[in-house]
Design an enzyme around this catalytic site. Structure first.
Site, PDB file in Angstrom:
ATOM      1  N   LYS A   4     -72.968 -66.226  12.268  1.00  0.00           N
ATOM      2  CA  LYS A   4     -74.250 -66.942  12.180  1.00  0.00           C
ATOM      3  C   LYS A   4     -74.816 -67.020  13.593  1.00  0.00           C
ATOM      4  CE  LYS A   4     -73.371 -69.982   8.226  1.00  0.00           C
ATOM      5  NZ  LYS A   4     -73.089 -71.385   7.829  1.00  0.00           N
ATOM      6  N   ASP A  44     -65.426 -72.126   1.305  1.00  0.00           N
ATOM      7  CA  ASP A  44     -65.340 -73.181   0.285  1.00  0.00           C
ATOM      8  C   ASP A  44     -66.378 -74.272   0.468  1.00  0.00           C
ATOM      9  OD1 ASP A  44     -64.039 -74.263   2.679  1.00  0.00           O
ATOM     10  OD2 ASP A  44     -63.461 -75.931   1.383  1.00  0.00           O
ATOM     11  N   VAL A 101     -72.978 -71.637   3.266  1.00  0.00           N
ATOM     12  CA  VAL A 101     -72.676 -70.663   2.206  1.00  0.00           C
ATOM     13  C   VAL A 101     -71.241 -70.812   1.714  1.00  0.00           C
ATOM     14  CG1 VAL A 101     -74.393 -68.907   2.840  1.00  0.00           C
ATOM     15  CG2 VAL A 101     -72.148 -68.899   3.974  1.00  0.00           C
ATOM     16  N   GLU A 158     -61.276 -63.007  10.525  1.00  0.00           N
ATOM     17  CA  GLU A 158     -61.982 -64.244  10.162  1.00  0.00           C
ATOM     18  C   GLU A 158     -63.032 -63.954   9.099  1.00  0.00           C
ATOM     19  OE1 GLU A 158     -62.050 -67.280  10.142  1.00  0.00           O
ATOM     20  OE2 GLU A 158     -61.666 -68.250  12.063  1.00  0.00           O
ATOM     21  N   ASP A 208     -68.978 -69.310  12.998  1.00  0.00           N
ATOM     22  CA  ASP A 208     -70.135 -70.199  12.893  1.00  0.00           C
ATOM     23  C   ASP A 208     -70.558 -70.599  14.313  1.00  0.00           C
ATOM     24  OD1 ASP A 208     -71.841 -72.388  12.200  1.00  0.00           O
ATOM     25  OD2 ASP A 208     -70.817 -72.557  10.284  1.00  0.00           O
ATOM     26  N   ARG A 236     -63.965 -70.455  -3.262  1.00  0.00           N
ATOM     27  CA  ARG A 236     -63.418 -69.412  -2.383  1.00  0.00           C
ATOM     28  C   ARG A 236     -63.248 -68.093  -3.134  1.00  0.00           C
ATOM     29  NH1 ARG A 236     -61.395 -71.859   2.406  1.00  0.00           N
ATOM     30  NH2 ARG A 236     -60.574 -73.952   2.149  1.00  0.00           N
TER      31      ARG A 236
END
Ligand code: PRP
Length: 183
Positions: free
Chosen positions: A131, A159, A153, A99, A103, A165
């Protein structure tokens, strides 16, 4: 040279590349001849998959999944729809999910539960970024790159409306470009 839409670089190209080399080395040492299957989660992971795989020095196979969230956002629903499933069987395989970013952790949590149901011999996660302040479910990331602040980000697979990207670094976008929208 930094893209003019980038406000601040969070991870430089050099930082990313040396970390990816380190992760590839660790995976090579850990798996040896057990031939892991790397599972990239599209779309974001395609950049990391390409770089990481070239830092792995043991035999390795590849597959990809594409997922999307039901409803408005994975971040709120946690329910993920499989758009493209794996081509390969993973029963009795050593699987490493790749990954770009974790998040809330909801996508990965769903994926791990789904893949565990197919009875792999082992299942680990390689994530370039997490994160920690946004995490909503506990996720065990064995091959971890960087903990970053919860700001939005882009770059290195990430993206904004399918753009950016391809940036070789990770950075925040100038706020006027997205004006408070999340993704
Ligand atoms: C990103 C990222 C993870 C997911 C993480 O993908 O690649 O798959 O979000 O978020 P979570 O931990 O809150 O679940 P995204 O949905 O943006 O799709 P994309 O990779 O196609 O850009």
């Amino acid at each position: 040279m930094t893209n003019e839409d980038i406000e601040r670089v969070v991870l430089t190209e050099d930082e990313i590349q040396s970390k990816v080399a380190e992760l590839g080395k660790r995976i090579s040492e850990d798996y040896g001849d057990r031939e892991p299957l790397l599972v990239g989660v599209l779309k974001g992971a395609f950049v990391l998959m390409a770089d990481l795989s070239r830092r792995i020095t043991v035999p390795v196979e590849f597959d990809f999944m594409a997922v999307a969230s039901y409803g408005s956002s994975t971040r709120t629903s946690g329910v993920v729809r499989i758009i493209k499933d794996l081509d390969l069987e993973i029963t009795d395989r050593h699987v490493v999910i790749v990954e770009d970013i974790v998040d809330s952790g909801l996508t990965l949590s769903y994926l791990m539960k789904n893949l565990r149901g197919r009875r792999p011999l082992s299942l680990e996660v390689c994530a370039l970024m997490t994160k920690p302040e946004a995490l909503r479910v506990p996720i065990d990331v064995r091959y971890h790159g960087f903990a970053i602040p919860p700001a939005f980000v882009v770059g290195y697979g990430l993206d904004w409306q399918q753009r950016y990207r391809n940036l070789p670094y990770v950075g925040t976008l100038k706020p006027h470009l997205y004006e408070g929208d999340g993704d």
